[in-house]
Design a protein around this motif. Sequence first.
Motif, PDB file in Angstrom:
ATOM      1  N   LYS A   2     -10.979  -4.869  -0.194  1.00 46.99           N
ATOM      2  CA  LYS A   2     -11.992  -5.530   0.636  1.00 46.99           C
ATOM      3  C   LYS A   2     -11.360  -6.629   1.476  1.00 46.99           C
ATOM      4  N   MET A   3     -10.509  -7.439   0.863  1.00 45.05           N
ATOM      5  CA  MET A   3      -9.808  -8.504   1.587  1.00 45.05           C
ATOM      6  C   MET A   3      -8.951  -7.918   2.704  1.00 45.05           C
ATOM      7  N   ALA A   4      -8.259  -6.817   2.396  1.00 43.99           N
ATOM      8  CA  ALA A   4      -7.364  -6.195   3.383  1.00 43.99           C
ATOM      9  C   ALA A   4      -8.142  -5.644   4.571  1.00 43.99           C
ATOM     10  N   LYS A   5      -9.234  -4.964   4.296  1.00 42.86           N
ATOM     11  CA  LYS A   5     -10.028  -4.403   5.391  1.00 42.86           C
ATOM     12  C   LYS A   5     -10.547  -5.497   6.316  1.00 42.86           C
ATOM     13  N   ALA A   6     -10.903  -6.640   5.744  1.00 40.69           N
ATOM     14  CA  ALA A   6     -11.379  -7.755   6.564  1.00 40.69           C
ATOM     15  C   ALA A   6     -10.287  -8.288   7.484  1.00 40.69           C
ATOM     16  N   LYS A   7      -9.036  -7.995   7.135  1.00 38.12           N
ATOM     17  CA  LYS A   7      -7.900  -8.428   7.955  1.00 38.12           C
ATOM     18  C   LYS A   7      -7.347  -7.309   8.835  1.00 38.12           C
ATOM     19  N   GLY A   8      -8.068  -6.200   8.916  1.00 40.94           N
ATOM     20  CA  GLY A   8      -7.666  -5.132   9.828  1.00 40.94           C
ATOM     21  C   GLY A   8      -6.774  -4.065   9.239  1.00 40.94           C
ATOM     22  N   TYR A   9      -6.637  -4.003   7.933  1.00 47.00           N
ATOM     23  CA  TYR A   9      -5.830  -2.955   7.300  1.00 47.00           C
ATOM     24  C   TYR A   9      -6.588  -1.633   7.302  1.00 47.00           C
ATOM     25  N   ARG A  10      -5.857  -0.538   7.571  1.00 46.66           N
ATOM     26  CA  ARG A  10      -6.433   0.803   7.584  1.00 46.66           C
ATOM     27  C   ARG A  10      -5.865   1.633   6.446  1.00 46.66           C
ATOM     28  N   ASP A  11      -6.637   2.604   6.012  1.00 45.36           N
ATOM     29  CA  ASP A  11      -6.198   3.506   4.952  1.00 45.36           C
ATOM     30  C   ASP A  11      -5.046   4.373   5.467  1.00 45.36           C
ATOM     31  N   LEU A  12      -3.919   4.307   4.796  1.00 42.24           N
ATOM     32  CA  LEU A  12      -2.728   5.058   5.210  1.00 42.24           C
ATOM     33  C   LEU A  12      -3.022   6.542   5.337  1.00 42.24           C
ATOM     34  N   TYR A  13      -3.769   7.084   4.380  1.00 38.02           N
ATOM     35  CA  TYR A  13      -3.992   8.522   4.375  1.00 38.02           C
ATOM     36  C   TYR A  13      -4.969   8.950   5.466  1.00 38.02           C
ATOM     37  N   GLU A  14      -5.829   8.050   5.904  1.00 40.14           N
ATOM     38  CA  GLU A  14      -6.672   8.339   7.061  1.00 40.14           C
ATOM     39  C   GLU A  14      -5.836   8.374   8.335  1.00 40.14           C
ATOM     40  N   VAL A  15      -4.871   7.465   8.437  1.00 40.96           N
ATOM     41  CA  VAL A  15      -3.965   7.474   9.594  1.00 40.96           C
ATOM     42  C   VAL A  15      -3.187   8.778   9.639  1.00 40.96           C
ATOM     43  N   ILE A  16      -2.713   9.227   8.461  1.00 39.56           N
ATOM     44  CA  ILE A  16      -1.970  10.494   8.395  1.00 39.56           C
ATOM     45  C   ILE A  16      -2.870  11.657   8.811  1.00 39.56           C
ATOM     46  N   ALA A  17      -4.102  11.686   8.285  1.00 35.37           N
ATOM     47  CA  ALA A  17      -5.027  12.783   8.587  1.00 35.37           C
ATOM     48  C   ALA A  17      -5.376  12.842  10.069  1.00 35.37           C
TER      49      ALA A  17
END
Length: 461
Positions: free
Chosen positions: A44-59
Amino acid sequence: MEKKSLWLTYSPERKAECFAFNEEYKAFMSAAKTERESVTEVIKMAKAKGYRDLYEVIAEGGRLVPGDKVYANNRGKAAMFVQIGSEDLEKGLKILGAHVDSPRLDFKQNPLYEDSEFAMVKTHYYGGIKKFQWVTLPLAIHGIICKKDGTSVNVNIGEDAGDPVFGISDILPHLGKDQNGKSIGEAFTGEDLNLNIGSIPAEGEEKNAVKKNILNILKDKYGMEEEDFLSAELEVVPAGPARDLGLDRSMVYAYGHDDRVCAYTSAAAQFALADTIPDRAYVTLLVDKEEIGSVGATGMHSRFFENCMAEIMNLTGGYSELKLRRCLSNSCMLSSDVSAGFDPNFPGVHEKMNAPFFGYGPVLSKFTGSRGKGGSNDAGPEFIASLRDIFEKDEVAFQMAELGKVDQGGGGTIAYILAQYSMDVIDVGVALHNMHAPWELASKADIFETYRAYISFLTKM
């Protein structure tokens, strides 16, 4: 070599910043009582800072460029957070690594039974505990129930003000003659840690009526059958929030400081730099199973970290097995883990010249292990000198210490596992009292200064 307490060196502004940081930390600790909950909160903290799911980026067939931020979630119990730098990944990473599991009691696979018209649960302790510390405490149940149809239900009972709590009984002192004659290890055994969860019998039942009433409650609340215990992961932890300790509110009393205090400060340090583009990539690793040897698919011995770095290198356009090996070898890491602070109630287990004290900043442990440094990492002096230099430049206080007297005992961390990649690693974390007890104690100044040390490492190393 003379040092001063941080409480004497902090300005009023820095002290206010320290207390404000610890309010956020206490909120995290109150919400994150298990490894799953810890990973959920940090994501949750990471998403608030703009982090994206690695596996979504791959997909999506995406690419990663300097400044991009991704995370990978390993089965909900471990996670990795990466901020891509301007330099090629082959030049190495700056890694903060902590574990998010803590000693506790786990439900056995077939846990529920009735005895003398009490519904009881059999437990199996996880990690190194003193068993007597877990009796007569208000306890909560956290975890997940996974069903055969693929659905799952989260469990959290005992934390809200209106929730019931659970407990493990002890013998009253009036009848404790036989118990008092035993050693602590003999008086409290693992098989004695049975949890009391109810005593009302179900109406119309002649046999195991109390157990059946509990099963009816679980069915109503969670849609759960008794056989669902087979694929449940239910953990017994102390009930209640993290709290201030001391009239001066200088310390935090919480379950799971070891090692969520370092997990939170590591993640918070990296996320505080989310708007920057680092030179070498930042990585925060939060892993499971450290308390039982870093084993399993979510422990540090798994290939999760290595596999994720291979995927990330591929997304930056530069993967090869050789480059991955160079990346890992050229990296440096702070194994973010706690140490045992000097306790005036038990001075005999410490060698005072090499013991860490509350209020003097994070502890650098050149080695852990036991006795003749067995099972330790034993960091090199060149790396330690580099850390001394950057901490001095950023005016970060720190102390170097050992985990107790040479022949007193010892302990381990994940440091030696990452060092197998031939990277520089040292343990850096917060000193605690009551380590592995249901309620552990840490200094607010040390928690905040550890956060500052991790920022210094990421930005200056």
